[in-house]
Each structure stands twice: as structure tokens, then as C-alpha cells.
Scaffold this motif. Structure first.
Motif, PDB file in Angstrom:
ATOM      1  N   ASN A   2       0.810  -1.233   0.000  1.00 23.56           N
ATOM      2  CA  ASN A   2       0.000   0.000   0.000  1.00 23.56           C
ATOM      3  C   ASN A   2       0.838   1.276   0.000  1.00 23.56           C
ATOM      4  O   ASN A   2       0.433   2.295   0.580  1.00 23.56           O
ATOM      5  CB  ASN A   2      -0.943   0.019   1.219  1.00 23.56           C
ATOM      6  N   ASP A   3       1.974   1.237  -0.668  1.00 25.06           N
ATOM      7  CA  ASP A   3       2.846   2.426  -0.670  1.00 25.06           C
ATOM      8  C   ASP A   3       2.169   3.628  -1.350  1.00 25.06           C
ATOM      9  O   ASP A   3       2.323   4.770  -0.917  1.00 25.06           O
ATOM     10  CB  ASP A   3       4.184   2.109  -1.349  1.00 25.06           C
ATOM     11  N   GLU A   4       1.410   3.333  -2.405  1.00 21.87           N
ATOM     12  CA  GLU A   4       0.753   4.459  -3.100  1.00 21.87           C
ATOM     13  C   GLU A   4      -0.293   5.115  -2.203  1.00 21.87           C
ATOM     14  O   GLU A   4      -0.431   6.339  -2.175  1.00 21.87           O
ATOM     15  CB  GLU A   4       0.070   3.971  -4.379  1.00 21.87           C
ATOM     16  N   ALA A   5      -1.024   4.284  -1.476  1.00 15.15           N
ATOM     17  CA  ALA A   5      -2.056   4.826  -0.583  1.00 15.15           C
ATOM     18  C   ALA A   5      -1.405   5.661   0.520  1.00 15.15           C
ATOM     19  O   ALA A   5      -1.926   6.727   0.901  1.00 15.15           O
ATOM     20  CB  ALA A   5      -2.865   3.683   0.017  1.00 15.15           C
ATOM     21  N   LYS A   6      -0.258   5.207   1.007  1.00 17.98           N
ATOM     22  CA  LYS A   6       0.440   5.981   2.057  1.00 17.98           C
ATOM     23  C   LYS A   6       0.873   7.332   1.502  1.00 17.98           C
ATOM     24  O   LYS A   6       0.693   8.380   2.150  1.00 17.98           O
ATOM     25  CB  LYS A   6       1.695   5.229   2.532  1.00 17.98           C
ATOM     26  N   ALA A   7       1.442   7.295   0.272  1.00 18.34           N
ATOM     27  CA  ALA A   7       1.919   8.550  -0.321  1.00 18.34           C
ATOM     28  C   ALA A   7       0.745   9.495  -0.558  1.00 18.34           C
ATOM     29  O   ALA A   7       0.821  10.704  -0.276  1.00 18.34           O
ATOM     30  CB  ALA A   7       2.650   8.264  -1.635  1.00 18.34           C
ATOM     31  N   ALA A   8      -0.366   8.947  -1.047  1.00 20.60           N
ATOM     32  CA  ALA A   8      -1.546   9.791  -1.326  1.00 20.60           C
ATOM     33  C   ALA A   8      -2.087  10.384  -0.014  1.00 20.60           C
ATOM     34  O   ALA A   8      -2.510  11.542   0.036  1.00 20.60           O
ATOM     35  CB  ALA A   8      -2.626   8.974  -2.021  1.00 20.60           C
ATOM     36  N   PHE A   9      -2.040   9.586   1.031  1.00 22.13           N
ATOM     37  CA  PHE A   9      -2.516  10.057   2.340  1.00 22.13           C
ATOM     38  C   PHE A   9      -1.654  11.230   2.823  1.00 22.13           C
ATOM     39  O   PHE A   9      -2.174  12.279   3.246  1.00 22.13           O
ATOM     40  CB  PHE A   9      -2.449   8.887   3.334  1.00 22.13           C
ATOM     41  N   LEU A  10      -0.345  11.060   2.722  1.00 20.95           N
ATOM     42  CA  LEU A  10       0.548  12.142   3.157  1.00 20.95           C
ATOM     43  C   LEU A  10       0.342  13.378   2.285  1.00 20.95           C
ATOM     44  O   LEU A  10       0.319  14.506   2.789  1.00 20.95           O
ATOM     45  CB  LEU A  10       2.003  11.671   3.125  1.00 20.95           C
ATOM     46  N   ASP A  11       0.150  13.167   0.981  1.00 22.42           N
ATOM     47  CA  ASP A  11      -0.120  14.311   0.091  1.00 22.42           C
ATOM     48  C   ASP A  11      -1.382  15.045   0.539  1.00 22.42           C
ATOM     49  O   ASP A  11      -1.424  16.273   0.570  1.00 22.42           O
ATOM     50  CB  ASP A  11      -0.349  13.839  -1.361  1.00 22.42           C
TER      51      ASP A  11
END
Ligand code: UTP
Length: 604
Positions: A50-59
Motif C-alpha cells: 500500500n505504498d501508493e495509498a500511504k503517499a496519497a494520504f501524506l499528500d
């Protein structure tokens, strides 16, 4: 070095991902954990999952942090304070007694009315118009933006075009011809379609540079009294609307208010997305603000006691005093607890002593900019959690902070002056908020429908009123119920803003004549004059003249005009017709259009 908070075992996943997170994002995460939000990062997956979801969350956190003055930490701190007050049951009106506000009554077209109009018209190049159009319009349920709905269906003029036409008419009348700034607040829901509508229509004749689009953003939902931000699922916050008070924040953070102040704009008039009559009131309302030195002028209508519209009151307590909108459900208990055990009842005028707030506001720009700077544009936020039980320890569902544009005077001090200008309802306030079925139910229970048909009705009604003031004999037809909503059959009168923005202008251009109950008259253009024009029966007359075309209209017209055709609830018609239940068909109206400058006479 990893911050010590990551020793918390719940944050083991975050710790494992820490090295992949940029320094600025690490700082934001640390600030959020410090603000009691560790749960947002609990149970994170190992790197690789879920790296993309983590990055999107931080964004998303970065974006939301940037949207709010004071950032997320500020939002959380404000939430905690307001939630604590709410839990304690703090009464916002504690120690305050309601009195009538300072009022200027312009419900009739008096000499004073026209004097105010003349003063306001002299300020057209010092006024900016602020349109709040970020609302979802759930009650109307229209499948598109409300600004695209037609305010009238004789010519299908959209609200947005109608507003733009008024701005063009204002600037055509000012000595400097300076473009009137038009600030439109949109939201994620309304922004793309608003821009599409402007672009598809070449900004309705406005210059692109005079239109300032400001987009309001959603704010995070709050799960508990400690201000814990609510998660929809892992890596996703729940976001909710913050309310139309965002306009103040955006005018501040965008720098638009300060810039326009520096350019000499003295007043902003704030209007709503579907209140067609707003510009009927603009000249006189500006005039009142100028004459009375009002920093904040709330436009109002005479309010029936108990009517579901906020009441404007002066609230007086020890050493303090505010003139504010009190929501109708708070007004009655406040009155009972203070000055009148009977609550919200009529006075000798037959109306509530507390006029109804139209949420059309005229604000003096220099005091406004000063207050925005002091508050960073965060205006009187409030919170309205639905508690699970009387212990007030948990919410039924996440809440959020909200703000309303009419609450600005809560930040005023002794130096700022607030007044209320009362207009006739048809002339000033006829919003289009309710779908037909709800509108019919409101009519049945004695309330105003505030729907498409009534908004159109009042649009023509204001045209009739202008003709009457100008001395024309106007015979009004009866009402017809269409899908349970009343519609006055006529005459249907559209006097475009290019033709008249003040009563005085109407009087200069219309001499004598008469119009019958089912006739139609549409006039567009600055140089049209009517000399004893008579429209009998169902006659329709449309005259449009471009700039430089001088048209004199005389005589008695007779034709079949426009016929009202009822559509029925299930008709297969475009939505803008469905929401009113009728349309007009041209059965032979006389239509004259002049596209070339010159002098013309129109006769039957
Ligand atoms: P309304 O009370 O008509 O609310 O807003 P609404 O959200 O548009 O409609 P419902 O309640 O879902 O049916 C009054 C004015 O404030 C604007 C609306 O666009 C309208 O002009 N508004 C409302 C915003 O600009 N932003 C908001 O967050 C809410």
C-alpha cells in the motif's frame, strides 16, 4: 534519527516506512502526532504494501494543512476549544439581551429609496460582487450547478448570465467604465462546471481578469471531543464542507480582498447562487451603507414569526453589543429566556421585530481587510456535534468545524457599525433552493416555496414593479397552482439590467401606457424608450437594442404572445423545466432586434 514517538508499538509500521518519507512530510507527521493524532498512522503496512495509498494520504495531509490558516494543528486546537465549550453547554448568548437592530426600511419605493439608489449608482465602479457558489444544493437536487439553472424560461437566462449582465450594466453606467470585480467562490463539487460555463459562454461578456475564482476546500471530520481526526479507512481522512464562511478565509489567503482594496474598491456585495433579485437591491443597499457609514449592512425582509429564516437582532450585554443573525431555532428560546415569555411573536406591524436575514451582505472593504488580517480570515467557527447520549462523551457520527459568512460581525468591536436594510420580499429575496415536491409541501404548510417557479414569478414581479413606478398601468393576473406551487400568470416583465438598474432610469424610459394581466414585455438595451405603449390580452413584445441603437416604441400591440404550457410531473423535458412544471411557447409575439447603431421607431 527517528523521533521517540515511534517507540509506540502501534507505530511500528510508520517507523519501518520513515526512511521513505520526505523531511517536510516527516515534520508534518511529527506535528500531528504531537497534536494527539498518532491514530492516523497506527497499523501502517510494511514498506512495499500500500505504498501508493500511504503517499496519497501524506499528500492529502499536506494539502489540507496548507488550506487552513494555522494548519492542521490550528484546526485541531480550534476544534478542541469549541468541543469543550459545546460539551459544557456554553450558551453563546449568555448575558445578552436581544433588541431591534438599527434598521433602514426600504420596503416601499419612497423618495428616500430613490435617493439611496442615486448614491449607490454613483459608486458602481467602487463595488465588487462576491458570489458564494460552493454549495451542493441537495434540497434542489438539480443535476448540475445551480448557477446554470435558468432564472426565467422565456429566454432561459441562467443565474450566472443574469449576474454577469448586471455587472456589465454597472460598469456601463460608471464614469470610469472600470470592470466590476466578480469573485466567485466554488468548491470541488461546483468548480469545474462553473469554469466550464464561464468559458463556454466567453465569460458572458466579462473580462476574464475581472473574474476571480476561489475554491473552498473540505475540512477533516472530527471523531471525538479530543479533536481526533476521523479516518474513512486506513490512509484516508473523512472530509466535510466547512460552510460559506470560507469566503472570508479565501478572500484573505488569496490576497484578493487586500488587492481590490488597494485598487480602490470600497464595498463588496455578497450574494448567493440562486437569489435572482439580489441586484434589484444593490444600488439602494450601497447607498444606505455609504449614507449610514455601515461597515456591515445585512439585507433583510419582514419576517413572519417562526419563519425558518434567521432573525437579525442587536444583542446587548454588559459592555458589549453585536448586531447578528440569530438562527430561527435559537431566536425563540432566546426571546423566551430574556425579553418575551411568548417568544418569537409579531409586533404591531404584523411581523417579527427581528427582520429575516437574506444573506445578501454589503461589507465595507477597508474595515473588512483589517478584520481579515487580525483573524486570518477564520470567522466565528462553530461546531454542532450530534452526541450519542447526554454524557456528551461520544458522537453519533464524526463532526467538523463550520463557518457562516453572516457571522463576520462577531469579530466586530466598537469601531464597526452594523445595520440592517429591509426590502420588500419579492424585490430582494426569492431563492431557488427546493425541489418541486418539497416546495409544494412548504406551500401547503403556509411557508414560502423558495423554488424555481416562485423565483421566476418574483423575477417578473420585480419587472412589473419597475413599470408601475415608471407610471405604466399594470394589470396583474391571478395565480395558478402548478404542481402545487403558485405562479402569477402575468404580466411577465423582464427589464434587463442594460435597460434599467434604478427606478429613476425606468421612469426616464417609460412614459404612460398599459400592460394587461397575461401579456409579456422584454426590454434589453440602454436606449429604448416606451411612449404610451399598450399591450392587451396575451400580447408579447420583445425589444432588444445593441449599444448605439436608439429605439422609440409607441402604440397598441396585439398578438397571441407567449402561452404557458403545463408539463406535468412526469414530462420528458430537460431538468430546468422539470423543476418548475411549465414552459412558454411563442404563439406570435412581436420581436424587434436592432444589431446596428441608429435611430429606430417601433410601432404595431
Ligand atoms: P444554501 O443554504 O443554499 O446551501 O447555501 P446549499 O449547500 O447550496 O444547498 P443545500 O443545503 O445542499 O440544499 C447558501 C449559499 O451559500 C453557498 C451556496 O452555494 C449558496 O449560494 N455555499 C454553501 C457555499 O458557497 N459553500 C458552502 O459550503 C455552503
Amino acid at each position: 534519527m527517528e523521533p521517540t514517538f515511534m517507540d509506540n508499538t502501534e507505530l511500528a509500521g510508520l517507523k519501518a516506512n520513515w526512511g521513505t518519507i520526505s523531511e517536510s512530510r516527516q515534520e508534518l507527521v511529527a506535528a500531528l502526532v504531537a497534536a494527539g493524532q498518532a491514530h492516523l498512522f497506527a497499523g501502517w503496512d510494511e514498506p512495499g504494501t500500500n505504498d501508493e495509498a500511504k503517499a496519497a494520504f501524506l499528500d492529502s495531509l499536506v494539502k489540507i494543512n496548507g488550506n487552513y490558516p494555522g494548519g492542521l494543528s490550528g484546526y485541531i486546537a480550534n476544534a478542541r476549544k469549541l468541543l469543550a465549550e459545546s460539551k459544557a453547554g456554553a450558551n453563546p448568548f449568555e448575558g445578552l439581551t436581544p433588541e431591534q437592530p438599527e434598521k433602514v426600511d426600504l420596503t416601499s419605493f419612497s423618495e428616500a429609496f430613490e435617493q439611496y439608489e442615486a448614491i449607490g449608482a454613483g459608486k458602481f465602479d467602487k463595488v465588487g460582487v462576491v458570489l458564494v457558489a460552493g454549495g451542493l444544493g441537495e434540497r434542489l437536487g438539480y443535476n448540475g450547478i445551480k448557477l446554470d439553472i435558468a432564472v426565467e424560461v422565456l429566454e432561459q437566462t441562467s443565474y450566472l448570465k443574469h449576474y454577469a449582465d448586471n455587472l456589465l450594466a454597472m460598469q456601463a453606467r460608471s464614469a470610469s467604465k472600470r470592470p466590476v470585480p466578480f469573485i466567485i467562490m466554488v468548491s470541488q463539487d461546483t468548480g469545474p462546471k462553473t469554469i466550464e460555463s464561464l468559458e463556454a459562454n466567453h465569460y458572458f461578456g466579462l473580462r476574464k481578469e475581472q473574474v476571480h475564482i476561489l475554491q473552498q476546500e473540505l475540512v477533516p471530520a472530527i471523531a471525538d471531543n479530543d479533536g481526533a481526526l476521523a479516518l474513512e479507512s486506513a490512509y484516508q481522512l473523512i472530509l466535510k464542507p466547512h460552510g460559506h464562511g470560507d469566503i472570508h478565509m479565501l478572500l484573505h489567503t488569496s490576497g484578493v480582498a487586500a488587492k481590490l482594496a488597494a485598487e480602490g474598491i470600497e464595498y463588496f456585495m455578497f450574494i448567493q447562487d440562486t437569489n435572482g433579485p439580489s441586484f434589484n437591491t444593490l444600488p439602494a443597499a450601497i447607498g444606505v451603507s455609504v449614507e449610514h457609514g455601515y461597515d456591515f449592512n445585512s439585507l433583510a425582509i419582514r419576517r413572519k414569526p417562526g419563519e425558518a429564516v434567521g432573525g437579525l437582532a442587536r444583542l446587548v450585554g454588559e459592555g458589549r453589543e453585536f448586531t447578528l443573525n440569530v438562527e430561527y431555532n435559537q431566536l425563540d428560546p432566546l426571546l423566551r429566556a430574556t425579553i418575551n415569555p411568548e417568544g418569537d411573536v409579531a409586533d404591531e406591524t404584523g411581523f417579527s421585530p427581528f427582520p429575516g436575514n437574506c444573506n445578501t451582505l454589503v461589507i465595507k472593504v477597508d474595515s473588512y481587510v483589517r478584520i481579515l488580517e487580525a483573524s486570518q480570515g477564520i470567522i466565528a467557527e462553530f461546531v454542532n456535534p450530534k452526541y450519542s447520549d447526554e454524557t456528551k462523551t461520544a458522537f453519533k457520527k464524526p463532526t467538523r468545524l463550520e463557518t457562516m459568512m453572516q457571522d463576520l460581525p462577531k469579530l466586530f468591536g466598537e469601531a464597526e457599525k452594523v445595520g440592517v436594510t429591509i426590502f420588500d420580499r419579492m424585490w430582494s429575496f426569492s431563492p431557488n433552493k427546493n425541489n418541486v415536491a418539497d416546495a409544494a409541501a412548504k406551500i401547503a404548510s403556509g411557508g414560502p416555496a423558495d423554488a424555481s417557479a416562485t423565483a421566476e414569478n418574483d423575477f417578473y414581479g420585480a419587472g412589473r414593479a419597475r413599470l408601475e413606478v415608471a407610471g405604466m398601468k399594470v394589470e396583474e393576473a391571478g395565480e395558478k397552482m402548478i404542481l402545487g406551487v403558485p405562479f402569477t400568470l402575468g404580466p411577465k416583465v423582464i427589464l434587463r439590467p442594460s435597460f434599467a438598474m434604478t427606478l429613476a432610469e425606468g421612469r426616464e424610459k417609460v412614459a404612460g401606457g398599459s400592460i394587461s394581466g397575461e401579456a409579456t414585455l422584454i426590454l434589453e438595451g440602454a436606449d429604448i424608450k416606451l411612449e404610451n405603449v399598450e399591450l392587451s390580452g396575451t400580447t408579447g413584445l420583445v425589444v432588444k437594442a445593441c449599444e448605439g441603437a436608439k429605439v422609440t416604441v409607441k402604440g397598441k400591440f396585439e398578438n397571441e404572445g407567449f402561452e404557458l404550457v403545463e408539463l406535468g410531473a412526469d414530462a420528458d423535458v430537460p431538468e430546468y423545466l422539470k423543476i418548475r412544471g411549465y414552459r412558454f411557447e411563442n404563439r406570435g409575439a412581436a420581436i424587434f432586434e436592432f444589431d446596428e447603431p441608429g435611430e429606430y421607431t417601433v410601432q404595431p
